[in-house]
Design an enzyme around this catalytic site. Structure first.
Site: not given
Lengths: 429, 429
Positions: B43-44, B103, B123, B163, B197, B321
């Protein structure tokens, strides 16, 4: 102070970032609006797997960083190798605005070598965690404290700035840490440093430790955060909120393992917090250049999702985003691309597009189509983009040819007859 | 409970991460050890500039994510396009362990379309910030609340999870936010969502907002963070500390602009916080595969500094290291590469090297050289590496040829006669 009038409020509402969540009552010790940057590409960055900078490249990077306006440049210890020593001397003599530091172990020999190079200050470091005391240098806290006092006093006597940092501070005993910082503060150290050497710290821990330390020492506080677990920028921000004064960065974050707080990312964060301070002090348009120089020198590609300069940082895609961005960029943008010498791109030839974005393109091309036309073409774009995304050229061709068909009164027929993206591409030729 | 004895303490000290800074008294509402992941690559991630997934690719990604064990997969709205709708149906019918969400905007039409696809939950999202209310949908809070109640009630009646999320939550009015969340909690919403957002939030803000919200609603709390200013992982962590239950991620963080909380990065952070929970629930060795699939599909290179899988995430370079890592990896490693199906690399052919690292290589090659030999060869490596870095092959050749010369009693002469790295490369041929 008078209340802003309606016109002023309107002006302010156009600013890229006014958050109702910015603290109305900021932390009393916060240095969000007065922090300094210690740029360590030429020290921590040299510990990045791919890094090998010859003298000319170090000078090029130093000058590019100086152009941005970073406060300090930190260089590899002159004790590391003969060339490292010569490079310290060369960069200390460039006459840059940035102060020049070199990073040395807590040893008298290293300190002497460093002072002789002509740098402005020394960053002294020793490990205090039980891990490092057991598996690295094997020294106890009494020895460490005595050594620190000897080395710091010697450097101070030479008139240089001196920072004393522990290593792996977040896995050190709190009482040990505060004791040694208090001891070195008492003898006049310029700064104390906290280092999350393994990248294990999280922001609320950082806030608590820095806040506690802030009440113990009166000198400046520098912080160094590795990014193994993705908190290097947020930890730097939390440290500044709690009263830290200096943050270590490197270009693209390069350093041991996956690196430290990146310069560009920190500047993005601080711009969001205090744009006026950041833009007044640093040249944000010079970030891209130094990132290109360093990426080229260490043979990496700039990450696609890099802060500010990643190629998609200012690309908007979903229809609902594109529509709002076209109305007012602040809706989905906290960073104004122009402030970084960059431009915004709104992507429209895909199935998540919306008619407002398409209509905006109609206006850019001055095609004089109606909202209804834009909606009809948008439906067609979504249908075609289920097959493959359309380029902006494809979208433009579709819009122009639709207009032509409309002028001939055959636009419905025209749209009905396009079934594949390839047909549009052919129309253009 | 009895105190651990010395042997047990020793065993524990070998664990990759026991931090004296882990909170002894954790936040009472913390879900650090019980969080869930809503994976939104489909989706995103589809809103990422380069993303175009056909049905087969979506299914491949969904299965690879299911193999890791993410709790939910979130898909693009079926209202986006015809293919998007068909893909929801196809993925909902795969019989994956992960629950499938889609969504949708806060519209009855979208909700009906989504329910018909057979997903496990919806959603729902709407913008509440003044920016979005003014420049995106133009609706007021009364309208938004009434609409939310209508849509949520309808979805609940169909038996699905629902949601309700605001958009741009961190630039919304706090009272507006809490009011609408309280209203939807009252009618039995499954989760409420907070979304940064625009990527403007910072961890302490997030902690405060989630903590406040936690005291207002009794349902689950989901959080979605964009990464424009580098806090997406840290914000997710702070949200969980404050009582959030679900975090949105995408593979490599792909999404609008420079994206959201990356799945791999979140898992690195949570592993550092609660290794047992993370390793018990998720298959960390499957991260690399899904990252390769997605990077290939969206035509990006995996960033050199990517969490866990970036090619230098487990490379150690500086002498100090390398020495400690060879004694005990926990000194400079918070993540154990084996837990992610990866290996450690200690780099030694450069001017920052140290004799302990060189000695370790002597032992690996079973050459039987003394400490003094290792020190002498190290001095030579540093001298040569000022000209250019040596490959591991070069270092091996130097060590082997030194041994040969030593056996002939001419090792001092041998070292004195090597002036350039190229001489070593020639020795090998």
């Amino acid at each position: 102070m008078s209340q802003p009038n309606a016109a002023e409020k309107m002006e302010r509402s156009k600013e890229p970032y006014i958050s109702p969540y910015m603290p109305k009552y900021p932390d009393p010790m916060s240095n969000i609006s007065s922090f300094k940057i210690i740029e360590s590409t030429l020290r921590e960055g040299e510990q990045f797997a791919n890094a090998f900078f010859d003298t000319a490249k170090k000078i090029e990077i130093a000058k590019a960083l100086d152009k941005i306006g970073v406060d300090y440049l930190e260089l590899t210890s002159p004790a590391a190798s003969e060339q490292s020593r010569n490079d310290c001397t060369a960069i200390a003599n460039l006459g840059l605005n940035a102060k020049i530091l070199t990073h040395v172990r807590c040893h008298m020999d290293d300190a002497k070598l460093a002072i002789a190079t002509g740098v402005d200050g020394l960053d002294v470091v020793i490990g205090t965690s039980s891990y490092l005391r057991e598996f690295s240098h094997g020294k106890d806290m009494d020895y460490i404290t005595a050594k620190a006092i000897e080395v710091i006093s010697f450097i101070k006597a030479s008139g240089l700035e001196v920072r004393f940092s522990t290593e792996d501070s977040f896995r050190s005993d709190l009482v040990d840490l505060l004791s040694i910082y208090k001891a070195v503060d008492k003898i006049g150290v310029t700064r104390v440093g906290i280092a999350d050497t393994v990248g294990c710290a999280n922001p609320r821990q950082v806030y608590e430790l820095v806040k506690t330390l802030r009440s113990v020492v009166s000198c400046d506080i520098e912080c160094h955060f590795h990014n193994d677990t993705g908190c290097a920028i947020a930890n730097a921000y939390a440290a500044l909120e709690a009263g830290a004064t200096h943050i270590d960065t490197s270009v693209l974050g390069i350093g041991e393992r996956n690196g430290i707080t990146p310069l560009g990312g920190l500047l993005a964060r601080m711009y969001a917090a205090d744009k006026a301070y950041v833009m007044g002090k640093y040249d944000l348009t010079a970030i891209r250049e130094v990132e290109n120089i360093v990426a080229d020198a260490v043979e990496v590609t700039i990450p696609f999702n890099n802060y500010i300069t990643g190629y998609c940082a200012f690309t908007h895609k979903a229809g609902i985003h594109a529509k709002a961005i076209l109305n007012n960029p602040s809706t989905y943008e906290i960073l104004n691309p122009q402030d970084f010498g960059l431009t915004r791109y709104v992507s429209i030839g895909h199935r998540l597009t919306g008619w407002n974005a398409v209509k905006n393109r109609v206006e850019q091309l001055n095609l004089g189509l109606t909202d209804d036309d834009a909606k009809r073409v948008t439906v067609k774009i979504k249908e075609l983009a289920d097959v493959r995304p359309l380029s902006l050229d494809d979208v433009d061709t579709l819009l122009r040819t639709y207009l032509q068909a409309k002028n001939e009164g055959v636009h419905t027929h025209f749209l009905d007859n396009i079934d594949t993206p390839d047909q549009i591409t052919k129309l253009a030729t």
